[in-house]
Design an enzyme around this catalytic site. Structure first.
Site, mmCIF file in Angstrom:
data_model
loop_
_atom_site.group_PDB
_atom_site.id
_atom_site.type_symbol
_atom_site.label_atom_id
_atom_site.label_comp_id
_atom_site.label_asym_id
_atom_site.label_seq_id
_atom_site.Cartn_x
_atom_site.Cartn_y
_atom_site.Cartn_z
ATOM 1 N N GLU A 36 -45.580 15.462 23.941
ATOM 2 C CA GLU A 36 -45.064 16.087 22.717
ATOM 3 C C GLU A 36 -45.628 15.322 21.533
ATOM 4 O O GLU A 36 -45.383 14.122 21.386
ATOM 5 C CB GLU A 36 -43.526 16.032 22.686
ATOM 6 C CG GLU A 36 -42.929 16.684 21.446
ATOM 7 C CD GLU A 36 -41.446 16.331 21.221
ATOM 8 O OE1 GLU A 36 -40.912 15.482 21.952
ATOM 9 O OE2 GLU A 36 -40.866 16.904 20.292
ATOM 10 N N ASP A 47 -34.804 13.043 12.014
ATOM 11 C CA ASP A 47 -35.230 11.838 12.712
ATOM 12 C C ASP A 47 -34.528 10.594 12.207
ATOM 13 O O ASP A 47 -34.247 10.448 11.014
ATOM 14 C CB ASP A 47 -36.745 11.657 12.566
ATOM 15 C CG ASP A 47 -37.497 12.557 13.542
ATOM 16 O OD1 ASP A 47 -37.216 12.471 14.746
ATOM 17 O OD2 ASP A 47 -38.331 13.356 13.083
#
Lengths: 241, 402
Positions: A36, A47
């Protein structure tokens, strides 16, 4: 023999191009099935600290969005079963939703993950992905209502990224019976389950509940150690295999 | 309620935040119209925030500029020195009635943070404020005030270490824990329903102004001017006049030049749409979609995005956009101080600068209203340093040596 695949996440361009390419090699050599690659964005709201800082560092070092092809081409040449691309809505929007999906599809990308493009699909991201035939993985979270899960199921077709706890990426996660019940309740064939995975025990506890376990911040943290990129990533991943 | 203004706005957040935003939307429809909220909010506005704020006729500038009659809405006289308190009190009260124990907020210059910290102290809720470490460096007095009001101030070290990074950090904190926490967003932007919520609490500026001007002159203004960062004071002032034949001008930060990183002009010729921090609007960004750095002498306008409703009204031609450079702003700041005894916040001085340009071109007897969104005491470390560099430096050295 492990009965779950590993999806290993890297921030493209972090800590620099050469090290990141070495890291992709390390993942392949360690036997990771799925890569990924994250296109860095200046304002990554889903994040945690580790990936936010890594994204900023890659951008400060001059990463441009279309540099992603070099990382994708490397990953494709190493024979991963699947390569996925993760980024944020604005990167896709500036690129052009449809052309982003078409170009990713034509380069052999299996799935794209864009956590801030919602299930309501106002910008026809998920709809276009279905038309083009590329996977677009919505993000499932444990606090979803049954109505949202139903919407997710109709949006996701067969792939979904499941966050194993509330919050942003990076912090460690206890995988409990509740987590597994959440994964089961999604009723979607290919579940990529992640958030806070950094050990073999965590990976194995997801067997039979997820198609793949996602290892993210754990690898980026290892890359930030300043030691040899290949070795650090290989060690970090092998701890989870 | 519609989630968009034309194509602007929306709710671009991860699934994890959806429940909190749905809960907020429900509270807006159930709690806001209720008599308990209405009664307590209007009591707080009168007895604590200092509303209504005055509308002041600027006689000396009117005479000197020789065109329109100039009126100034003194939002700087509200508690904590700016219009920010209208929204902070409203949202913190809403949080309390929703049963939340903790409020979090982002702040740039610190004005919103101070208003939220004061409101939380007044209403008895815990308060944590996220502030970019670069802004903390520049705005120590406001950091001090927030701490006095009992708030915890978290330095944000990500990205450019300024307002946008503080917004990101507050959103992430809210993602981690939303069941007992309310996010008090400070400007008319962010994911739906925030732009509507902030307008709801700021529209009192325009409603009061319209009434006060009508009482004083019996008529509507011809032109209304407000500065525009995210846009909360502009939306608050303009919303009462949208259906009237009134010219509306929003003034952006022209900074020091036209190059990226030198200004915060989102509504220039090359407007670029983006999806950032939960909403779709115009943003200063590079061709890849990375958010660009901005600059303004006023920290409150130093932001890469603009609220979706203002962007929509700008595209529709209902609101005009102007800009003022840092040096225009300092000139207007000094002129309003010496002629009218009014010390504008540097943000509001952008509107003041546009008043100096527009008033002389308007017919005698026409009416121009400006929103002075805040007062300028907070900026003394910037303005004094720019206007009297040597004396100010000597003063700071003497103080530091004590």
């Amino acid at each position: 023999m492990r009965n779950i695949k590993i999806m290993a996440h890297l921030v493209a361009g972090y800590p620099d191009e050469a090290s990141c390419i070495q890291a992709i090699h390390a993942l392949a050599d360690a036997g990771v099935e799925i890569a990924e690659l994250q296109i860095p964005f200046s304002d990554p709201t889903a994040d945690g600290e580790v990936i936010t800082r890594a994204s900023q560092k890659a951008l400060d070092a001059g990463f441009r969005v279309r540099d992603i092809w070099r990382y994708i081409d490397t990953a494709k040449s190493l024979g991963f079963e699947e390569v996925h691309v993760m980024t944020y809505g604005n990167i896709v929007y500036r690129w052009g939703v449809r052309s982003f999906l078409e170009e990713m599809h034509s380069r052999g990308i299996t799935g794209v993950i864009v956590p801030d493009l919602p299930l309501e699909d106002d910008d026809r991201f998920y709809a276009a992905a279905r038309e083009i035939g590329i996977g677009a993985l919505p993000v499932a979270v444990p606090n979803m209502t049954p109505q949202r899960k139903a919407l997710l199921k109709s949006t996701a077709s067969e792939m979904v990224y499941a966050a194993l706890r509330q919050g942003v990426t990076g912090r460690s996660t206890d995988i409990t019976g509740e987590s597994r019940e959440f994964l089961r309740s999604l009723d979607i064939p290919k579940i990529y389950a992640g958030f806070g995975i950094s050990s073999r025990e965590q990976v194995l506890s997801l067997e039979q509940f997820a198609y793949a376990a996602v290892i993210g911040s754990h690898i980026t943290r290892a890359l930030g150690s300043g030691r040899n990129a290949y070795e650090s990533v290989r060690n970090a991943v092998e701890r989870c295999l | 309620m519609a989630r968009y203004f034309g194509t602007f706005g929306g709710q671009y957040v991860g699934e994890v935040l959806k429940p909190a935003l749905f809960e907020l939307e429900r509270a807006m429809t159930e709690i806001l119209p209720g008599s308990e909220f209405r009664r307590e909010y209007s009591h707080l506005l009168r007895s604590y925030a200092g509303r209504p704020t005055p509308l002041c006729r600027a006689d000396n500038l009117t005479r000197e500029l020789g065109g329109a009659e100039i009126y100034i809405k003194l939002e700087g006289l509200a508690q904590t020195g700016a219009h920010k308190i209208n929204n902070a009190l409203g949202q913190v009260l809403l949080a309390k009635l929703m049963g939340k124990q903790r409020v979090i907020a982002e702040t740039g210059a610190g004005q919103h943070g101070v208003a939220v910290a004061a409101s939380a102290a007044k209403l008895g809720l815990e308060c944590e404020v996220f502030m970019g470490s670069a802004d903390i460096e520049r705005q120590q007095p406001n950091v001090f005030l927030m701490k006095q009001f009992g708030a915890e101030v978290h330095p944000v070290e990500d990205g450019s270490k300024t307002l946008k990074d503080a917004v990101n950090a507050a959103l992430k904190c809210w993602i981690e824990e939303s069941s007992r926490t309310f996010y008090v967003l400070g400007s008319a932007l962010g994911p739906y329903p925030y732009p509507d919520l902030v307008r709801e609490f700021q529209q009192i500026i325009g409603i009061e102004t319209k009434q006060q001007l009508s009482d004083m002159t019996g008529r509507l203004p011809d032109t209304v001017i407000a500065c525009c960062g995210g846009g909360s004071n502009a939306v608050g002032m303009f919303s009462a006049f949208l259906d009237d034949p009134v010219r509306l001008i929003a003034v952006e930060a022209g900074g020091t030049g036209d190059k990226p990183g030198e200004h915060a002009v989102r509504m220039g010729k090359d407007r670029t749409m983006g999806i950032i921090e939960g909403y779709k609007s115009y943003f200063l960004q590079d061709p890849d979609g990375q958010v660009q750095l901005t600059h303004s002498i006023s920290a409150g306008l130093d932001y890469a995005g603009i609220g979706p409703e203002l962007a929509y009204l700008g595209d529709a031609g209902r609101i005009e956009f102007a800009r003022a450079t840092d040096s225009d702003v300092l000139e207007a700041y000094s002129r309003f101080a010496s002629r009218e005894g009014l010390l504008c916040a540097l943000e509001s001085a952008h509107a003041a600068s546009e008043v100096l340009k527009q008033a002389p071109q308007m017919e005698k007897g026409s009416i121009l209203v400006m929103n002075m969104s805040g007062r300028g005491d907070k900026d003394i470390f910037i303005t004094a340093g720019r206007l009297y560099p040597e004396e100010w430096k000597q003063y700071l050295l003497r103080e530091a040596a004590k």
